[in-house]
Write a protein that holds these residues in place. Structure first.
Motif, PDB file in Angstrom:
ATOM      1  N   ASN A 227       0.828  -1.204   0.000  1.00  0.00           N
ATOM      2  CA  ASN A 227       0.000   0.000   0.000  1.00  0.00           C
ATOM      3  C   ASN A 227       0.865   1.258   0.000  1.00  0.00           C
ATOM      4  OD1 ASN A 227      -2.753  -1.293   0.498  1.00  0.00           O
ATOM      5  ND2 ASN A 227      -1.580  -2.090   2.224  1.00  0.00           N
ATOM      6  N   ASP A 228       0.322   2.342  -0.550  1.00  0.00           N
ATOM      7  CA  ASP A 228       0.913   3.665  -0.424  1.00  0.00           C
ATOM      8  C   ASP A 228       0.139   4.424   0.648  1.00  0.00           C
ATOM      9  OD1 ASP A 228       2.846   3.352  -2.388  1.00  0.00           O
ATOM     10  OD2 ASP A 228       1.568   4.127  -3.980  1.00  0.00           O
ATOM     11  N   VAL A 229       0.837   4.830   1.704  1.00  0.00           N
ATOM     12  CA  VAL A 229       0.225   5.570   2.807  1.00  0.00           C
ATOM     13  C   VAL A 229       0.968   6.895   2.894  1.00  0.00           C
ATOM     14  CG1 VAL A 229      -0.377   5.519   5.246  1.00  0.00           C
ATOM     15  CG2 VAL A 229      -0.222   3.375   3.969  1.00  0.00           C
ATOM     16  N   GLU A 230       0.360   7.953   2.415  1.00  0.00           N
ATOM     17  CA  GLU A 230       1.123   9.192   2.282  1.00  0.00           C
ATOM     18  C   GLU A 230       0.271  10.433   2.530  1.00  0.00           C
ATOM     19  OE1 GLU A 230       1.016  10.062  -2.489  1.00  0.00           O
ATOM     20  OE2 GLU A 230       2.451   8.553  -1.795  1.00  0.00           O
ATOM     21  N   SER A 231       0.937  11.454   3.042  1.00  0.00           N
ATOM     22  CA  SER A 231       0.353  12.789   3.226  1.00  0.00           C
ATOM     23  C   SER A 231      -0.871  12.773   4.135  1.00  0.00           C
ATOM     24  CB  SER A 231      -0.004  13.409   1.864  1.00  0.00           C
ATOM     25  OG  SER A 231       1.140  13.494   1.040  1.00  0.00           O
ATOM     26  N   ASN A 232      -0.845  11.903   5.155  1.00  0.00           N
ATOM     27  CA  ASN A 232      -1.885  11.896   6.182  1.00  0.00           C
ATOM     28  C   ASN A 232      -1.361  12.570   7.447  1.00  0.00           C
ATOM     29  OD1 ASN A 232      -3.883   9.906   4.832  1.00  0.00           O
ATOM     30  ND2 ASN A 232      -1.940   8.791   4.791  1.00  0.00           N
ATOM     31  N   ASP A 233      -2.272  12.958   8.326  1.00  0.00           N
ATOM     32  CA  ASP A 233      -1.827  13.442   9.622  1.00  0.00           C
ATOM     33  C   ASP A 233      -1.086  12.319  10.351  1.00  0.00           C
ATOM     34  OD1 ASP A 233      -1.980  15.627  11.704  1.00  0.00           O
ATOM     35  OD2 ASP A 233      -2.851  13.957  12.811  1.00  0.00           O
ATOM     36  N   ARG A 234      -1.651  11.131  10.337  1.00  0.00           N
ATOM     37  CA  ARG A 234      -0.976   9.943  10.851  1.00  0.00           C
ATOM     38  C   ARG A 234      -1.156   8.832   9.832  1.00  0.00           C
ATOM     39  NH1 ARG A 234      -3.397   9.598  15.483  1.00  0.00           N
ATOM     40  NH2 ARG A 234      -1.879  10.908  16.536  1.00  0.00           N
ATOM     41  N   GLY A 235      -0.065   8.203   9.430  1.00  0.00           N
ATOM     42  CA  GLY A 235      -0.157   7.189   8.389  1.00  0.00           C
ATOM     43  C   GLY A 235      -0.880   5.942   8.844  1.00  0.00           C
TER      44      GLY A 235
END
Length: 368
Positions: A227-235
Motif C-alpha cells: 500500500n501507499d500511505v502518504e500525506s496523512n496526519d498519521r499514516g
C-alpha cells in the motif's frame, strides 16, 4: 543484549469462546456506551490525538444507509447508496454521491464482493463510504460476518472511507481513499482481513485499528501489504488491543506521524520490506505503558527489521536524545539520518527491533 521473551497472542480456544459469546450475548451496561460510531479516537489511551478531525456525525448511523438516496438492493448492480443483505458479487455501475451520517454501501451479509470498477464514491464529510457489519456492537446479539471484499473503488469525503467491524475473512484491494477522516478502519473482532495494493492519502489517518477492553476484543491476524500511505496526519495507527498484524512492502511516506502503536495490549506486529521515510515527527512510535494503580506495566518490542528508514545509516531516535537508543536485540544505535524510532520503558533502549535495516529504498514497496 538478549531479546525479550515473545508474548502470546492468546489461546485459540479462548478466541473461539469469545466469538460464541458474542453471537449469543447482548452488549450490556457500560458496553452500550461504546455505541456504533466509527469515530472512536477517544477509546484509545494514546498520548496524542489526530490534529485533522473529521466533520459530521458518527460515521455509521447504527447500520442505516446514507442519505435520502438509500434503497434496498434488489439486483447485483449498485447505482446509489444501498444495503446489501444477501451474498453475491455486486458491481458499482457509476459514480455515487452520498449525504448524511449513515453508511452509503452497508454490507449486512456474508460472502459479499463489491467491485468498484474504477468509480468514485463521494461524501459530504460525514458518514462511512463502505461499511461491513458496522453497528454490530451497538446492542443485542452481535453477528459475525464472513468474507467481505471491496475492490477497485475510489472513496473520498467521508468520516471513514471503508470500515469493518466483527468480520472474519475478506480483503480491501485496489482502493483509493483520499481526503477522509480515516481511510480504512478495522474495529473490534476483525480477523484475517487483507488490505493490499491501495492508496490511503490526504486524510486524518490512513489505516487504523481499534479494539475494546470489554468483551469485544480487538483486531487480530490481519495483513497490510503493498500500500501507499502518504500525506496523512498519521499514516498508520494500531490502537487498543490490536494483535499479530503483518505489515510488509508498504510505502509510509510524507505523513506527520508514520506509524503509531498506542499501547494497551497492542502487540505481536511484524514490519518487513517497508519504506518508512520523510514523516515529519516519527517513523515508528511504539507506546509502552508504565505500571499504574495496581495495573502492571505493558511492554512490547515491535519486530521491524529489513525496512528502509530514509537514510543509508538507518533510523534516528525520536526526540534526538544526547545518547541514541539501542536496538533491544542487537544493541545497534538508532543514530542514523532516517525517521525516528521510540524508546522503551528501559531508558536508552528502543522498543523497536530495527537492526538490520535496508540501506537504500525498496522499489518493490508500495502499490503495484
Amino acid at each position: 543484549m538478549g531479546k525479550r521473551p515473545a508474548r502470546s497472542s492468546g489461546d485459540d480456544a479462548v478466541t473461539e469462546s469469545r466469538r460464541r459469546f458474542l453471537k449469543t450475548a447482548g452488549a450490556a451496561g457500560a458496553l452500550l456506551a461504546v455505541g456504533s460510531g466509527q469515530g472512536v479516537a477517544s477509546t484509545d489511551p494514546s498520548p496524542e490525538g489526530a490534529t485533522r478531525e473529521a466533520v459530521g456525525g458518527d460515521g455509521t448511523g447504527g447500520g442505516s444507509t446514507g442519505g435520502d438516496a438509500a434503497r434496498s438492493l434488489t439486483s447485483h448492480e449498485i447505482s446509489s447508496c444501498t444495503t446489501i443483505t444477501s451474498p453475491g458479487t455486486y458491481e458499482v455501475v457509476g459514480d455515487i454521491a452520498s449525504t448524511g451520517s449513515g453508511v452509503c454501501i452497508d454490507v449486512q451479509a456474508d460472502d459479499v464482493t463489491i467491485r468498484g470498477n474504477g468509480y468514485t464514491l463521494s461524501g459530504d464529510g460525514s458518514g462511512t463510504g463502505v461499511g461491513a457489519n458496522l453497528g454490530a456492537t451497538s446492542g443485542g446479539p452481535i453477528p459475525i460476518r464472513e468474507n467481505v471484499e471491496v475492490e477497485d473503488l475510489t472513496v473520498t469525503g467521508f468520516e471513514t472511507a471503508i470500515g469493518y467491524e466483527e468480520v472474519t475473512g475478506g480483503r480491501v484491494e485496489g482502493v483509493t481513499a483520499r481526503e477522509n477522516g480515516t481511510g480504512v478502519s478495522l474495529r473490534y473482532g476483525v480477523t484475517d482481513v487483507a488490505v493490499r495494493d491501495s492508496m490511503l492519502a490526504d486524510s486524518g489517518i490512513g489505516f487504523r485499528t481499534v479494539g475494546s477492553p470489554n468483551v469485544y476484543g480487538g483486531p487480530e491476524n490481519n495483513t497490510f501489504e503493498y500500500n501507499d500511505v502518504e500525506s496523512n496526519d498519521r499514516g498508520i495507527w494500531l490502537g487498543l488491543i490490536t494483535i499479530d498484524h503483518e505489515l510488509s512492502c508498504n510505502r509510509i511516506v510524507g505523513n506527520r506521524g508514520g506509524v503509531l502503536h498506542s499501547g494497551g495490549e497492542t502487540r505481536g506486529h511484524v514490519y518487513d520490506g517497508n519504506v518508512i521515510c520523510s514523516n515529519s515527527e516519527y517513523g515508528l512510535r511504539n507506546v509502552d505503558n508504565p505500571p499504574e494503580d495496581g495495573i502492571p506495566a505493558f511492554e512490547d518490542v515491535v519486530e521491524a527489521t529489513g525496512n528502509y528508514w530514509g537514510a543509508s545509516d538507518g533510523p534516528s531516535s525520536i526526540g534526538d536524545p544526547a545518547t541514541p537508543y539501542e536496538d533491544p536485540v542487537t544493541g545497534a544505535l538508532a543514530d542514523g539520518g532516517g525517521d525516528g524510532v521510540s524508546e522503551s520503558l528501559d531508558a536508552g533502549v528502543s522498543n523497536v527491533h530495527f537492526d538490520p535495516f535496508e540501506t537504500s529504498s525498496l522499489p518493490s514497496a508500495g502499490r503495484r
